[in-house]
Design an enzyme around this catalytic site. Structure first.
Site, PDB file in Angstrom:
ATOM      1  N   LYS A   1       0.736  -1.242  -0.015  1.00 32.19           N
ATOM      2  CA  LYS A   1       0.044   0.191   0.117  1.00 32.19           C
ATOM      3  C   LYS A   1       0.849   1.270  -0.005  1.00 32.19           C
ATOM      4  O   LYS A   1       0.627   1.965  -0.625  1.00 32.19           O
ATOM      5  CB  LYS A   1      -0.928   0.099   1.272  1.00 32.19           C
TER       6      LYS A   1
ATOM      7  N   THR B   1     -12.145  -1.015  11.862  1.00 31.67           N
ATOM      8  CA  THR B   1     -12.920  -1.719  13.079  1.00 31.67           C
ATOM      9  C   THR B   1     -13.812  -2.572  12.620  1.00 31.67           C
ATOM     10  O   THR B   1     -14.986  -2.287  12.749  1.00 31.67           O
ATOM     11  CB  THR B   1     -13.260  -0.453  13.830  1.00 31.67           C
TER      12      THR B   1
ATOM     13  N   PHE C   1     -17.985  10.777   8.750  1.00 30.68           N
ATOM     14  CA  PHE C   1     -19.221  10.218   8.158  1.00 30.68           C
ATOM     15  C   PHE C   1     -19.049  10.129   6.416  1.00 30.68           C
ATOM     16  O   PHE C   1     -20.127  10.002   6.019  1.00 30.68           O
ATOM     17  CB  PHE C   1     -20.246  11.457   8.252  1.00 30.68           C
ATOM     18  N   LEU C   2     -17.916   9.868   5.852  1.00 36.05           N
ATOM     19  CA  LEU C   2     -17.738   9.935   4.450  1.00 36.05           C
ATOM     20  C   LEU C   2     -18.525   8.570   4.104  1.00 36.05           C
ATOM     21  O   LEU C   2     -18.483   7.755   4.535  1.00 36.05           O
ATOM     22  CB  LEU C   2     -16.399  10.361   4.118  1.00 36.05           C
ATOM     23  N   ARG C   3     -19.001   8.931   2.757  1.00 36.24           N
ATOM     24  CA  ARG C   3     -19.327   7.896   1.953  1.00 36.24           C
ATOM     25  C   ARG C   3     -18.795   7.531   1.000  1.00 36.24           C
ATOM     26  O   ARG C   3     -17.869   8.222   0.194  1.00 36.24           O
ATOM     27  CB  ARG C   3     -20.929   8.281   1.439  1.00 36.24           C
TER      28      ARG C   3
ATOM     29  N   LEU D   1     -34.403   6.409   1.239  1.00 35.24           N
ATOM     30  CA  LEU D   1     -35.739   5.820   1.322  1.00 35.24           C
ATOM     31  C   LEU D   1     -36.024   5.048   0.014  1.00 35.24           C
ATOM     32  O   LEU D   1     -37.024   4.770  -0.344  1.00 35.24           O
ATOM     33  CB  LEU D   1     -36.703   6.989   1.673  1.00 35.24           C
TER      34      LEU D   1
ATOM     35  N   GLY E   1     -35.541  -1.631  -2.265  1.00 32.83           N
ATOM     36  CA  GLY E   1     -34.597  -2.743  -2.841  1.00 32.83           C
ATOM     37  C   GLY E   1     -34.009  -3.539  -2.105  1.00 32.83           C
ATOM     38  O   GLY E   1     -34.649  -3.918  -1.439  1.00 32.83           O
TER      39      GLY E   1
ATOM     40  N   CYS F   1     -19.655  -0.436   6.311  1.00 34.60           N
ATOM     41  CA  CYS F   1     -20.163   0.284   7.597  1.00 34.60           C
ATOM     42  C   CYS F   1     -21.443   0.002   8.282  1.00 34.60           C
ATOM     43  O   CYS F   1     -21.557  -0.556   9.230  1.00 34.60           O
ATOM     44  CB  CYS F   1     -19.844   1.567   7.203  1.00 34.60           C
TER      45      CYS F   1
END
Ligand code: UDX
Length: 441
Positions: free
Chosen positions: A36, A87, A154-156, A255, A258, A265
């Site tokens: 890495k 984690t 809080f990143l997506r 909302l 599916g 996460c």
């Protein structure tokens, strides 16, 4: 210029490191994986994340972003150390595996000879910051001059860079005025641009993260549970969700009905939240979250049921095409992916499953070598008895159903994300099915 280290260079750490360099800091990324580190030094990101490669390349070139394997070097360099290791869920249960967190603390602690702020970003069980404070004070030669703070992320995935540079909010859990001031100074460019800055104690900051993910999971499972009722009643959950979304108290985000949520996460954070509440003696309060997890797993199973029905109630010998392997679009992450879990369940029932994903084929092949993989969407669909839409990549939404119809064995599509244009597919001669929608044709 603040000297920052980022301990752990996965999705979270690599993004945080590059973004901290973008904000003008001098950053050293640390990882125990030599592969890495050498690829990051060449500005190669080990995963697909829009915009990240360019940002890493920019700051490797500017000299503000460097990488090392040495904790000793990191300890000597950093004024602020960000903990960004994974984690995961414990193999033996629903709690959190703290091996990597504790490993990093034990490794860097003895080298911390000067005052520093150690900031946790990893998602952890409440109580961790307090525990690590005690551990670092004991291990570090600088003792109590090494302070701890918690600053959940809080990143997506797929939006990681934008979410870090323009977050919805910054939350910091601190135990001292100095820690707060250091983090306020670091994040001043974001706070000055209007990002809300919330200062709490350790426990609250830790809980904000798991509470946010549990709430998001609950929204998704709520709409998917409602989809089951819609099916039984002959109603359309997509129209229902759209009608709900105009109520600002409910909102339309998260909302989308599916096959439900997956990834590294949401599923594990939901379970870890319940496990920690159990340990604290308040498991009863979060018992409903177990239902959210069960509804989510049932959505995958219902997709398999719907596909089986389209195959004449038996998968054996049937060719099934699965579009999508990543747990969501714009990501190559296949951890706990609903798409792959559906594909694998159908294979286990004797189906011949061919998967195609625009970015995640390689990761999917590693995780599920027993499935077949195709190099493009049409190849995957060739001669199939049914097509399953499992991850809503734009490529699938925009594809011409006539061109797919020309290669498939039987024009049957099961839309696990409800995002294909039903009228367009029907007009091209397809039988269209989706969870929570009335059966037409
Ligand atoms: C999530 C949180 O959004 C983020 O704040 C946190 O830091 C980490 O976990 P991420 O795992 O990247 O981020 O994915 P997200 O975009 O939240 O989607 C999670 C899953 O929910 C995906 O599998 C997605 O397909 C599914 N989903 C999302 C739905 O099924 N319906 C929806 O309406 C929204």
């Amino acid at each position: 210029m603040t000297r920052i280290t980022v301990l752990g260079t996965g999705y979270l750490g690599a993004t945080h490191a590059a973004c901290m360099a973008e904000l003008g800091n001098d950053v050293l990324g640390v990882d125990s994986d030599p592969g890495k580190i050498s690829s990051l030094r060449r500005a190669e990101t080990p995963f697909f994340e829009p915009g990240l490669h360019d940002l890493v390349a920019k700051h490797v070139a500017s000299g503000r972003l460097r990488f090392t394997q040495s904790m000793e070097e990191a300890a000597a360099f950093g004024d602020i150390h960000f903990l960004c290791v994974g984690t995961p869920q414990l193999e033996s249960g629903h709690g959190t595996d703290m091996r990597f967190v504790d490993g990093v603390v034990d490794e860097i602690g003895p080298y911390l000879h000067r005052p520093a702020l150690f900031v946790g970003k990893s998602t952890v069980p409440v109580g961790t910051a307090e525990r690590l404070t005690e551990r670092l004070t004991r291990l570090a030669p600088a003792g109590a001059a090494v302070e701890v703070a918690w600053n959940p992320e809080f990143l997506r995935e797929g939006h990681a860079v934008a979410d870090t540079l323009r977050p919805d909010r910054i939350v910091i859990g601190v135990a001292s005025e100095t820690a707060e001031q250091k983090l306020r100074a670091l994040y001043a460019p974001l706070a000055d641009a209007g990002v809300p800055f919330v200062v709490t104690d350790f426990a609250t900051a830790e809980l904000v993260k798991v509470a946010a993910n549990a709430f998001l999971s609950t929204k998704i499972s709520f709409i998917n549970a409602t989809a089951e009722v819609c099916e039984a009643a002959g109603a359309d959950v997509y129209q229902l969700a759209s009608a709900l979304s105009y109520d600002p108290r409910i909102g339309g985000n998260f909302l989308s009905p599916g096959i439900g949520f997956g990834g590294g996460c949401l599923p594990k954070d939901l379970r870890a939240f319940v496990a920690r509440a159990d340990e604290l003696g308040v498991g009863q309060a979060l018992r409903f979250l177990k239902d959210m997890d069960a509804i989510n797993n049932r959505s995958r199973k219902r997709m398999v049921d719907l596909a089986r029905r389209e195959c004449g109630d038996d998968f054996s010998g049937k060719r099934v095409a699965v579009w999508g392997a990543a747990f969501k679009p714009d990501s190559d992450d296949v951890r706990d992916s609903p798409a792959l879990s559906v594909a694998e369940a159908i294979r286990a029932e004797g189906g011949r499953v061919t998967v195609y994903d625009p970015q995640a084929n390689d990761n999917a092949r590693k995780a599920h070598p027993e499935l077949y993989y195709a190099d493009d969407a049409l190849d995957a669909a060739a001669e199939a008895d049914v097509l399953l839409h499992a991850t809503e990549w734009n490529e699938f939404r925009t594809i011409d159903p006539h061109s797919v119809g020309a290669v498939i064995g039987s024009r049957r599509v099961v839309d696990g994300r409800g995002s294909l244009d039903e009228d367009r597919w029907r007009a091209a001669g397809w039988t269209y099915r989706a969870l929570g929608k009335p059966r037409i044709g």
